[in-house]
Scaffold this motif. Structure first.
Motif, PDB file in Angstrom:
ATOM      1  N   VAL A 131       0.844  -1.205   0.000  1.00 31.17           N
ATOM      2  CA  VAL A 131       0.000   0.000   0.000  1.00 31.17           C
ATOM      3  C   VAL A 131       0.874   1.247   0.000  1.00 31.17           C
ATOM      4  O   VAL A 131       0.602   2.221  -0.707  1.00 31.17           O
ATOM      5  CB  VAL A 131      -0.948  -0.016   1.216  1.00 31.17           C
ATOM      6  N   ALA A 132       1.937   1.218   0.798  1.00 30.92           N
ATOM      7  CA  ALA A 132       2.848   2.365   0.836  1.00 30.92           C
ATOM      8  C   ALA A 132       3.511   2.587  -0.517  1.00 30.92           C
ATOM      9  O   ALA A 132       3.692   3.732  -0.961  1.00 30.92           O
ATOM     10  CB  ALA A 132       3.905   2.145   1.924  1.00 30.92           C
ATOM     11  N   LEU A 133       3.885   1.508  -1.192  1.00 28.43           N
ATOM     12  CA  LEU A 133       4.497   1.639  -2.512  1.00 28.43           C
ATOM     13  C   LEU A 133       3.554   2.332  -3.492  1.00 28.43           C
ATOM     14  O   LEU A 133       3.975   3.195  -4.273  1.00 28.43           O
ATOM     15  CB  LEU A 133       4.876   0.258  -3.046  1.00 28.43           C
ATOM     16  N   ARG A 134       2.283   1.963  -3.453  1.00 27.10           N
ATOM     17  CA  ARG A 134       1.323   2.578  -4.371  1.00 27.10           C
ATOM     18  C   ARG A 134       1.013   4.015  -3.993  1.00 27.10           C
ATOM     19  O   ARG A 134       0.949   4.903  -4.847  1.00 27.10           O
ATOM     20  CB  ARG A 134       0.036   1.748  -4.405  1.00 27.10           C
ATOM     21  N   ASN A 135       0.810   4.270  -2.699  1.00 24.10           N
ATOM     22  CA  ASN A 135       0.388   5.601  -2.270  1.00 24.10           C
ATOM     23  C   ASN A 135       1.474   6.649  -2.454  1.00 24.10           C
ATOM     24  O   ASN A 135       1.177   7.814  -2.735  1.00 24.10           O
ATOM     25  CB  ASN A 135      -0.060   5.558  -0.800  1.00 24.10           C
ATOM     26  N   THR A 136       2.730   6.255  -2.257  1.00 27.29           N
ATOM     27  CA  THR A 136       3.816   7.227  -2.391  1.00 27.29           C
ATOM     28  C   THR A 136       4.249   7.436  -3.834  1.00 27.29           C
ATOM     29  O   THR A 136       4.965   8.398  -4.129  1.00 27.29           O
ATOM     30  CB  THR A 136       5.039   6.777  -1.574  1.00 27.29           C
ATOM     31  N   GLY A 331       3.626  10.432  12.027  1.00 25.90           N
ATOM     32  CA  GLY A 331       4.748  11.277  11.657  1.00 25.90           C
ATOM     33  C   GLY A 331       5.461  10.795  10.427  1.00 25.90           C
ATOM     34  O   GLY A 331       5.988  11.603   9.658  1.00 25.90           O
ATOM     35  N   VAL A 332       5.504   9.470  10.243  1.00 28.00           N
ATOM     36  CA  VAL A 332       6.073   8.943   9.001  1.00 28.00           C
ATOM     37  C   VAL A 332       5.044   9.082   7.887  1.00 28.00           C
ATOM     38  O   VAL A 332       5.352   9.539   6.782  1.00 28.00           O
ATOM     39  CB  VAL A 332       6.512   7.474   9.188  1.00 28.00           C
ATOM     40  N   GLY A 333       3.805   8.655   8.176  1.00 26.44           N
ATOM     41  CA  GLY A 333       2.681   8.959   7.294  1.00 26.44           C
ATOM     42  C   GLY A 333       2.655   8.245   5.967  1.00 26.44           C
ATOM     43  O   GLY A 333       2.007   8.704   5.029  1.00 26.44           O
ATOM     44  N   LEU A 334       3.349   7.106   5.842  1.00 25.83           N
ATOM     45  CA  LEU A 334       3.343   6.409   4.563  1.00 25.83           C
ATOM     46  C   LEU A 334       2.038   5.658   4.327  1.00 25.83           C
ATOM     47  O   LEU A 334       1.586   5.526   3.193  1.00 25.83           O
ATOM     48  CB  LEU A 334       4.523   5.431   4.507  1.00 25.83           C
ATOM     49  N   VAL A 335       1.426   5.154   5.407  1.00 26.55           N
ATOM     50  CA  VAL A 335       0.146   4.452   5.301  1.00 26.55           C
ATOM     51  C   VAL A 335      -0.768   4.990   6.404  1.00 26.55           C
ATOM     52  O   VAL A 335      -0.655   4.585   7.557  1.00 26.55           O
ATOM     53  CB  VAL A 335       0.307   2.922   5.447  1.00 26.55           C
ATOM     54  N   PRO A 336      -1.673   5.920   6.086  1.00 22.81           N
ATOM     55  CA  PRO A 336      -2.596   6.429   7.111  1.00 22.81           C
ATOM     56  C   PRO A 336      -3.584   5.350   7.525  1.00 22.81           C
ATOM     57  O   PRO A 336      -3.806   4.371   6.806  1.00 22.81           O
ATOM     58  CB  PRO A 336      -3.298   7.592   6.404  1.00 22.81           C
TER      59      PRO A 336
END
Length: 495
Positions: A131-136, A331-336
């Motif tokens: 999910v992080a890969l897609r969102n970022t 704070g990192v916010g890669l996957v809310p």
């Protein structure tokens, strides 16, 4: 009193504007249509009943204990529901959980052991990082790097995906980890190429990741779970150390490299995309953002941890979970939290837990050992008949592999290796190595949890996966295994 002009017939006791008649209530909303066809449930009930009847007749004739008969009936019914697809995958899996617990087939700790396994947590952690890969946007950037100028034709795309999956197996010892790393990248490329969900191109790319991440890497130590189980069992039971180089030389040329070529050809035949495709220019031309850089560092550290797990002793599952937690940190916010709830799908997690639980039930109930011992008594094994012995051992392994997942197969076959070597006159190490052609041949997707994970993440149905697995198995049996037999003879592993 004079009448009102123009209203000679007006009645003074009625109002000038009569009340509006009441509006009838709106009809209730129509219920949602039924999911699926009710006839599927009937077919599933008939299939399950037939499985139970067949097992009961066979078990009674063999005087098997009732507990073993019920365990076999549950396993066969579940496997048939998965293979045939008469029930949705999560429904069949949940039914397996319920029946195993209610009918005391195995303790709940065994039935639900899939949820506590490293494979399940590896998948969960990988799903979050996906999910992080897609969102970022990092998945799209990696797709540009890997596939730029390599997508002129559809076969070229499939070959690049397959080569990436096999090449990564030399660096990352986890099949599921490779699937979870590659799938978001491949899906991003599929979107760029215009392959919509359900299209042949998208199905072909997803199935390439699924099969190329498992089948050819079975020839590389320790790229897959079955390889590692065989390696450890051979050492602990017989004090035989399988070396990396000899294992690679024996298995990779035919079942690794040549099988990859066959896989590429088969996917292009079964899931064709007609017409050439223009090379895709890079679409990501801006500098990496802060979130992409953070995620790239996290993934680089995770891949390094995967590749060196034999040195530090930390399972890839916990490395994957650690990467997942970092992505979720405030704070990192890669996957809310919202993306975690909406984009990490529950269905594949349940499905994989069911596969792993099924293997644990087969092992804990003694079903696998009972079937192996029974087969050993009736198999036509005799010294001096090398080809027949090799084929018989392979057929026995294939039958056992259909009743459980392939990662559990070495745990069942390795304890029988000495008896098989005595019965056939083959060297013990050769009998141990004969497991590799067996667990590298997949007849149905359910036999390999990583393949199922890839199909679930890529949105490919069981029908397409079964079709490809059966086609690959047919080519393997008719072409690749005879060539592998000749290769073994040339190397001196078979008399």
């Amino acid at each position: 009193m004079s009448a009102t002009p123009g209203r000679a017939d007006a009645r003074p006791d009625l109002p000038d504007n009569p009340p509006t008649p009441p509006v009838p209530p709106a009809p209730p909303p129509r219920p949602a249509p039924l999911a699926g066809n009710p006839r599927d449930s009937v077919r599933a009930a008939l299939l399950i009943g037939a499985c139970i009847g067949a097992v009961w007749l066979a078990g009674t004739a063999l005087h098997a204990p009732p507990a073993l008969i019920w365990a076999a009936a549950l396993v066969l019914s579940t496997v048939c529901c998965w293979a045939v697809g008469v029930l949705p995958e999560p429904t069949a899996t949940l039914l397996f959980f319920l029946c195993a617990v209610v009918f005391h087939i195995a303790p709940p700790t065994v039935v639900f052991s899939g949820f506590t396994s490293t494979a399940w947590w590896l998948m969960f952690g990988g799903a979050v990082t996906g999910v992080a890969l897609r969102n970022t946007g990092l998945a799209l950037r990696l797709a540009d790097i890997i596939f730029h100028k390599r997508v002129g034709t559809y076969p070229q795309v499939i070959a690049t995906v397959a080569g990436s999956a096999v090449g990564l197996a030399f660096l990352m010892p986890s099949t599921t980890g490779r699937v979870l790393l590659l799938m978001p990248i491949v899906l991003a490329l599929s979107d760029r190429l215009g392959f919509a969900p359900g299209s042949n191109g998208r199905i072909g790319m997803v199935m390439t990741v699924a099969l190329a991440s498992y089948m050819p890497p079975t020839t590389i130590l320790p790229a897959n779970i079955p390889n590692s189980v065989l390696l450890g069992a051979a050492n602990s039971l017989y004090h035989i150390n399988l070396s990396y180089g000899s294992y690679l030389l024996l298995h990779f040329p035919v079942l690794g490299a040549l099988k990859t070529v066959v896989l590429i050809w088969m996917i292009c035949k079964l899931f064709p995309e007609k017409g050439p495709m223009a090379p895709q220019p890079a679409t990501v031309r801006t500098a990496m953002g802060a979130q992409e850089r953070v995620l790239a560092v996290i993934l680089a550290l995770a891949v390094a941890g995967f590749a060196t797990d034999a040195w530090h002793g930390i399972s890839p599952a916990w490395i994957s979970l650690a990467a997942c937690i970092i992505c979720l940190l405030p704070g990192v916010g890669l996957v809310p939290p919202k993306a975690l709830a909406e984009q990490v799908h529950l269905v594949p997690l349940i499905y994989v837990a069911g596969f792993l639980g099924l293997g644990a039930v087969v092992e804990s109930t003694g079903l696998g050992s009972a079937i192996s011992a029974g087969l050993l008594q009736v198999l036509p094994l005799a010294p001096g008949q090398t080809a027949a012995n090799v084929g018989t051992i392979g057929a026995m392994g294939a039958v056992l592999g259909l009743l459980s997942t392939l990662p559990a197969l070495p745990a069942v076959l390795t304890p029988l290796a000495r008896d098989l070597a005595t019965a056939t006159g083959l060297p013990l190490e050769s009998v141990l190595m004969l497991q590799v052609p067996v667990f590298s041949t997949v007849f149905f997707p359910y036999q390999s949890p990583p393949i199922v994970i890839a199909m679930q993440l890529g949105g490919v149905g069981l029908r397409h996966g079964t079709r490809l697995c059966l086609a690959m198995a047919a080519v393997t049996l008719v072409v690749l295994l005879p060539l592998d037999y000749v290769w073994w003879k040339l190397l001196g592993y078979l008399p």
